[in-house]
Scaffold this motif. Structure first.
Motif: not given
Length: 63
Positions: A13-14, A20-21, A57-61
């Motif tokens: 959702d962010v 951003i795709w 935490s909005l991102f996943t590596r």
């Protein structure tokens, strides 16, 4: 997370709100850490300005 890691949004959702795709990969270009863990990161996505100070935490590596 470390500088140079490739990441995708864990919160789609962010990504959509930022235009951003949803599965676009970004690269960590800065880290703002606290007590040994990154609490905010700067992430660069192709075609977008650098996202500065976003909660890690909005991102996943990705590998």
């Amino acid at each position: 997370m470390a500088q140079g890691d490739q990441v995708v949004f864990a919160r789609l959702d962010v990504a959509e709100a930022l235009g951003i795709w949803r599965h676009a990969t970004g690269r960590v270009v800065g880290i703002h850490s606290g007590r040994g863990e990154p609490f905010a990161v700067d992430v660069e996505f192709a075609g977008h300005g650098i996202l500065i100070g976003y909660i890690a935490s909005l991102f996943t590596r990705i590998a």
